[in-house]
Design a protein around this motif. Structure first.
Motif, PDB file in Angstrom:
ATOM      1  N   VAL A  92      -5.123   1.444   1.374  1.00  0.00           N
ATOM      2  CA  VAL A  92      -5.700   2.786   1.280  1.00  0.00           C
ATOM      3  C   VAL A  92      -4.525   3.732   1.077  1.00  0.00           C
ATOM      4  CG1 VAL A  92      -6.632   4.654   2.702  1.00  0.00           C
ATOM      5  CG2 VAL A  92      -7.842   2.466   2.585  1.00  0.00           C
ATOM      6  N   ILE A  93      -4.621   4.601   0.072  1.00  0.00           N
ATOM      7  CA  ILE A  93      -3.516   5.538  -0.175  1.00  0.00           C
ATOM      8  C   ILE A  93      -4.050   6.931  -0.448  1.00  0.00           C
ATOM      9  CG2 ILE A  93      -3.391   5.081  -2.673  1.00  0.00           C
ATOM     10  CD1 ILE A  93      -0.295   5.315  -2.392  1.00  0.00           C
ATOM     11  N   GLY A  94      -3.291   7.945  -0.050  1.00  0.00           N
ATOM     12  CA  GLY A  94      -3.678   9.316  -0.357  1.00  0.00           C
ATOM     13  C   GLY A  94      -2.516  10.267  -0.132  1.00  0.00           C
ATOM     14  N   THR A  95      -2.579  11.401  -0.807  1.00  0.00           N
ATOM     15  CA  THR A  95      -1.608  12.476  -0.590  1.00  0.00           C
ATOM     16  C   THR A  95      -2.067  13.276   0.633  1.00  0.00           C
ATOM     17  OG1 THR A  95      -1.195  12.615  -2.969  1.00  0.00           O
ATOM     18  CG2 THR A  95      -0.509  14.489  -1.652  1.00  0.00           C
ATOM     19  N   VAL A  96      -1.105  13.705   1.450  1.00  0.00           N
ATOM     20  CA  VAL A  96      -1.456  14.358   2.719  1.00  0.00           C
ATOM     21  C   VAL A  96      -1.997  15.778   2.552  1.00  0.00           C
ATOM     22  CG1 VAL A  96       0.248  12.995   4.020  1.00  0.00           C
ATOM     23  CG2 VAL A  96       0.868  15.268   3.129  1.00  0.00           C
ATOM     24  N   LYS A  97      -2.594  16.226   3.620  1.00  0.00           N
ATOM     25  CA  LYS A  97      -3.200  17.560   3.688  1.00  0.00           C
ATOM     26  C   LYS A  97      -2.250  18.669   3.226  1.00  0.00           C
ATOM     27  CE  LYS A  97      -5.389  20.439   7.185  1.00  0.00           C
ATOM     28  NZ  LYS A  97      -5.609  20.501   8.638  1.00  0.00           N
ATOM     29  N   GLY A 104       2.887  10.800  -8.582  1.00  0.00           N
ATOM     30  CA  GLY A 104       3.639   9.705  -7.947  1.00  0.00           C
ATOM     31  C   GLY A 104       2.703   8.731  -7.251  1.00  0.00           C
ATOM     32  N   LYS A 105       1.737   9.274  -6.517  1.00  0.00           N
ATOM     33  CA  LYS A 105       0.756   8.426  -5.836  1.00  0.00           C
ATOM     34  C   LYS A 105      -0.014   7.575  -6.846  1.00  0.00           C
ATOM     35  CE  LYS A 105      -3.143  10.353  -4.895  1.00  0.00           C
ATOM     36  NZ  LYS A 105      -3.848   9.689  -6.040  1.00  0.00           N
ATOM     37  N   ALA A 115       0.538  -5.521  -8.771  1.00  0.00           N
ATOM     38  CA  ALA A 115       1.083  -6.572  -7.899  1.00  0.00           C
ATOM     39  C   ALA A 115      -0.040  -7.379  -7.242  1.00  0.00           C
ATOM     40  CB  ALA A 115       1.983  -5.946  -6.833  1.00  0.00           C
ATOM     41  N   GLY A 116      -1.295  -7.012  -7.517  1.00  0.00           N
ATOM     42  CA  GLY A 116      -2.417  -7.808  -7.011  1.00  0.00           C
ATOM     43  C   GLY A 116      -3.163  -7.216  -5.824  1.00  0.00           C
ATOM     44  N   PHE A 117      -2.889  -5.963  -5.493  1.00  0.00           N
ATOM     45  CA  PHE A 117      -3.610  -5.330  -4.390  1.00  0.00           C
ATOM     46  C   PHE A 117      -4.893  -4.661  -4.881  1.00  0.00           C
ATOM     47  CE2 PHE A 117       0.509  -5.667  -2.437  1.00  0.00           C
ATOM     48  CZ  PHE A 117       0.231  -5.846  -1.094  1.00  0.00           C
ATOM     49  N   GLU A 118      -5.884  -4.648  -3.998  1.00  0.00           N
ATOM     50  CA  GLU A 118      -7.039  -3.787  -4.225  1.00  0.00           C
ATOM     51  C   GLU A 118      -6.675  -2.444  -3.591  1.00  0.00           C
ATOM     52  OE1 GLU A 118     -10.595  -5.095  -2.242  1.00  0.00           O
ATOM     53  OE2 GLU A 118     -11.602  -3.185  -2.655  1.00  0.00           O
ATOM     54  N   VAL A 119      -6.753  -1.363  -4.349  1.00  0.00           N
ATOM     55  CA  VAL A 119      -6.319  -0.068  -3.834  1.00  0.00           C
ATOM     56  C   VAL A 119      -7.478   0.927  -3.783  1.00  0.00           C
ATOM     57  CG1 VAL A 119      -4.698   1.846  -4.098  1.00  0.00           C
ATOM     58  CG2 VAL A 119      -4.016  -0.452  -4.800  1.00  0.00           C
ATOM     59  N   ILE A 120      -7.645   1.524  -2.619  1.00  0.00           N
ATOM     60  CA  ILE A 120      -8.626   2.596  -2.465  1.00  0.00           C
ATOM     61  C   ILE A 120      -7.842   3.904  -2.429  1.00  0.00           C
ATOM     62  CG2 ILE A 120     -10.389   3.616  -0.973  1.00  0.00           C
ATOM     63  CD1 ILE A 120      -9.788   0.016  -0.455  1.00  0.00           C
ATOM     64  N   ASP A 121      -8.039   4.705  -3.469  1.00  0.00           N
ATOM     65  CA  ASP A 121      -7.267   5.934  -3.630  1.00  0.00           C
ATOM     66  C   ASP A 121      -8.081   7.124  -3.131  1.00  0.00           C
ATOM     67  OD1 ASP A 121      -5.860   8.147  -4.456  1.00  0.00           O
ATOM     68  OD2 ASP A 121      -5.498   7.411  -6.489  1.00  0.00           O
ATOM     69  N   LEU A 122      -7.594   7.756  -2.069  1.00  0.00           N
ATOM     70  CA  LEU A 122      -8.318   8.877  -1.463  1.00  0.00           C
ATOM     71  C   LEU A 122      -8.024  10.208  -2.150  1.00  0.00           C
ATOM     72  CD1 LEU A 122      -7.743   8.005   2.320  1.00  0.00           C
ATOM     73  CD2 LEU A 122      -9.601   7.256   0.810  1.00  0.00           C
ATOM     74  N   GLY A 123      -7.152  10.184  -3.163  1.00  0.00           N
ATOM     75  CA  GLY A 123      -6.840  11.432  -3.855  1.00  0.00           C
ATOM     76  C   GLY A 123      -5.876  12.306  -3.074  1.00  0.00           C
ATOM     77  N   ILE A 124      -6.055  13.621  -3.214  1.00  0.00           N
ATOM     78  CA  ILE A 124      -5.094  14.571  -2.637  1.00  0.00           C
ATOM     79  C   ILE A 124      -5.650  15.239  -1.382  1.00  0.00           C
ATOM     80  CG2 ILE A 124      -3.951  15.081  -4.816  1.00  0.00           C
ATOM     81  CD1 ILE A 124      -5.823  17.523  -5.082  1.00  0.00           C
ATOM     82  N   ASN A 125      -4.762  15.958  -0.673  1.00  0.00           N
ATOM     83  CA  ASN A 125      -5.189  16.863   0.403  1.00  0.00           C
ATOM     84  C   ASN A 125      -6.013  16.167   1.488  1.00  0.00           C
ATOM     85  OD1 ASN A 125      -5.385  19.396   1.599  1.00  0.00           O
ATOM     86  ND2 ASN A 125      -7.246  19.937   0.482  1.00  0.00           N
ATOM     87  N   ASN A 126      -5.473  15.065   2.032  1.00  0.00           N
ATOM     88  CA  ASN A 126      -6.219  14.300   3.028  1.00  0.00           C
ATOM     89  C   ASN A 126      -5.854  14.671   4.464  1.00  0.00           C
ATOM     90  OD1 ASN A 126      -7.889  12.104   1.644  1.00  0.00           O
ATOM     91  ND2 ASN A 126      -5.933  12.047   0.541  1.00  0.00           N
ATOM     92  N   SER A 127      -6.906  14.929   5.248  1.00  0.00           N
ATOM     93  CA  SER A 127      -6.732  15.227   6.672  1.00  0.00           C
ATOM     94  C   SER A 127      -6.642  13.926   7.462  1.00  0.00           C
ATOM     95  CB  SER A 127      -7.934  16.025   7.170  1.00  0.00           C
ATOM     96  OG  SER A 127      -9.083  15.208   7.123  1.00  0.00           O
ATOM     97  N   ALA A 147       3.744  12.546  -0.016  1.00  0.00           N
ATOM     98  CA  ALA A 147       3.950  13.994   0.148  1.00  0.00           C
ATOM     99  C   ALA A 147       5.102  14.429  -0.742  1.00  0.00           C
ATOM    100  CB  ALA A 147       4.264  14.331   1.603  1.00  0.00           C
ATOM    101  N   LEU A 148       4.918  15.548  -1.416  1.00  0.00           N
ATOM    102  CA  LEU A 148       5.956  16.048  -2.336  1.00  0.00           C
ATOM    103  C   LEU A 148       6.568  17.359  -1.862  1.00  0.00           C
ATOM    104  CD1 LEU A 148       6.958  15.004  -5.211  1.00  0.00           C
ATOM    105  CD2 LEU A 148       5.084  13.788  -4.167  1.00  0.00           C
ATOM    106  N   LEU A 149       6.051  17.883  -0.768  1.00  0.00           N
ATOM    107  CA  LEU A 149       6.563  19.166  -0.288  1.00  0.00           C
ATOM    108  C   LEU A 149       7.201  18.989   1.083  1.00  0.00           C
ATOM    109  CD1 LEU A 149       3.445  21.370  -1.211  1.00  0.00           C
ATOM    110  CD2 LEU A 149       5.585  21.248  -2.477  1.00  0.00           C
ATOM    111  N   THR A 150       8.294  19.693   1.295  1.00  0.00           N
ATOM    112  CA  THR A 150       8.938  19.621   2.617  1.00  0.00           C
ATOM    113  C   THR A 150       8.000  20.190   3.686  1.00  0.00           C
ATOM    114  OG1 THR A 150      10.034  21.682   2.022  1.00  0.00           O
ATOM    115  CG2 THR A 150      11.329  19.679   1.839  1.00  0.00           C
TER     116      THR A 150
END
Ligand code: B1M
Length: 210
Positions: A92-97, A104-105, A115-127, A147-150
Motif C-alpha cells: 500500500v503506498i500513498g503521499t502523506v497529508k 515520484g510515488k 518487480a512483481g508486487f501488487e500495489v494499492i495506490d492511495l494517491g495523494i494527501n493521505n491522513s 513526501a516531497l515537502l519539508t
C-alpha cells in the motif's frame, strides 16, 4: 542523443504530445523502458526542479511539465510492469497529508509492479486514517509513504506512531521516500528503510519480503 536533449526541452515546455512521441521513438530505436524513464523523463524533470527552485519556473509551468511527464509514463508503465509472474507481495503506498506531489510515488508504484508486487495506490494527501483503513482492508506486506515537502515529511512519524500505538507496527515493512528525506530521517521516524529512488524501493522491498 539529440532526441533526448529535445525531450528535456519539451518537458520543460510542458509539451505532452511531443513527450509521448519522443518516448515512442526511443522505444522503437530499441531503448529499454527503464532507460527512457531515467534518461529522458526523470532527468528532464530534474532540470525543471532546478529552475522551479530558482524562481525561473512557476507552479503553472511545472504542472504542465508534470502532465507531460505523466503522458510519457503512461506508455512506459505496462512495459515496466510486464513480468507475468505471480505477485511476490503486496504494497500500500500513498503521499502523506498536505502533500500533492505524486510523480515520484507513481514511479515507485511502477517499479514495484515491475518487480512483481501488487500495489494499492492511495494517491495523494493521505491522513493517518486513510493509511490505517487501507492497511486493514488490503493487509499488505509493505506500507510505503512519499513526501516531497519539508513541511509534510514529519507526518510520516505521525503515521508510524499511530501504528505503534495500535500495536500493529511490526505487522508491516514500512518504507519511506521523497526528495527531502535521507537515511537519518528514515531511522528517526521509525521506518524500516529510506529509499533514495524507485529502483532502491523495489530492491529493498524484494529483499525485505523474502
Ligand atoms: Co513542488 N516543490 N511544490 N510541485 N515540486 C518541490 C518538491 C520543491 C523541492 C521545489 C523547489 O523549491 N526546488 C519545493 C519543496 C521545498 C521544500 O519543501 N523544502 C516544492 C514546493 C515549495 C511546492 C509548493 C509549496 C509550491 C507553491 O505552491 N508555492 C507546492 C506544494 C503543493 C503541495 O504539495 N501542497 C508545490 C506544487 C508542485 C506542483 C503541483 C506544481 C508539481 C507537482 C505535480 C505532481 O506531482 N503531480 C510540483 C513539482 C513537479 C515539483 C518538483 C519540480 C519535481 C518533483 C518531482 O516530480 N520530481 C520538485 C523539485 C524537486 O524535487 N527537485 C518540487 C521527479 C520525481 C521522479 O522525483 O518525487 O523525488 P521524486 O521521487 C523520487 C525519489 O524521491 C523517490 O523515488 C522517486 C523516483 O526515483 N521517492 C520514493 C519518492 N517517493 C517515494 C516513496 C517511497 C520510496 C521512494 O516509498 C517507499
Amino acid at each position: 542523443e539529440e532526441l533526448v536533449a529535445q525531450m528535456h526541452d519539451d518537458l520543460y515546455d510542458g509539451l505532452k504530445d511531443e513527450i509521448v512521441e519522443g518516448v515512442n521513438i526511443l522505444l522503437e530505436r530499441g531503448w529499454g523502458a527503464d532507460k527512457v524513464l531515467t534518461e529522458a523523463l526523470v532527468e528532464g524533470m530534474r532540470i525543471v526542479g532546478v529552475d522551479f527552485r530558482d524562481g525561473i519556473l512557476f507552479v503553472p509551468e511545472v504542472l504542465l511539465a508534470a502532465n507531460a511527464m505523466k503522458g510519457g509514463m503512461a506508455i512506459l508503465r505496462p512495459l515496466l510492469a510486464e513480468t507475468g509472474a505471480k505477485p511476490i507481495g503486496k504494497m500500500v503506498i500513498g503521499t502523506v497529508k498536505g502533500d500533492i506531489h505524486d510523480i515520484g510515488k507513481n514511479l515507485v508504484t511502477m517499479m514495484m509492479e515491475g518487480a512483481g508486487f501488487e500495489v494499492i495506490d492511495l494517491g495523494i494527501n493521505n491522513s493517518v486514517d486513510d493509511y490505517l483503513n487501507a492497511l486493514e482492508e488490503h493487509k499488505p506486506d509493505i506500507l510505503g509513504m512519499s513526501a516531497l515537502l519539508t513541511t509534510t515529511m514529519p507526518y510520516m512519524k505521525v503515521v508510524i506512531d499511530a501504528l505503534v500505538e495500535k500495536g500493529i507496527r511490526e505487522d508491516y515493512i514500512v518504507l519511506v521516500g521523497g526528495a527531502p528525506l535521507n537515511e537519518e530521517f528514515g531511522k528517526a521516524v521509525g521506518a524500516d528503510a529510506y529509499c533514495r529512488d524507485a529502483a532502491s524501493a523495489s530492491s529493498t522491498g524484494v529483499a525485505m519480503v523474502q
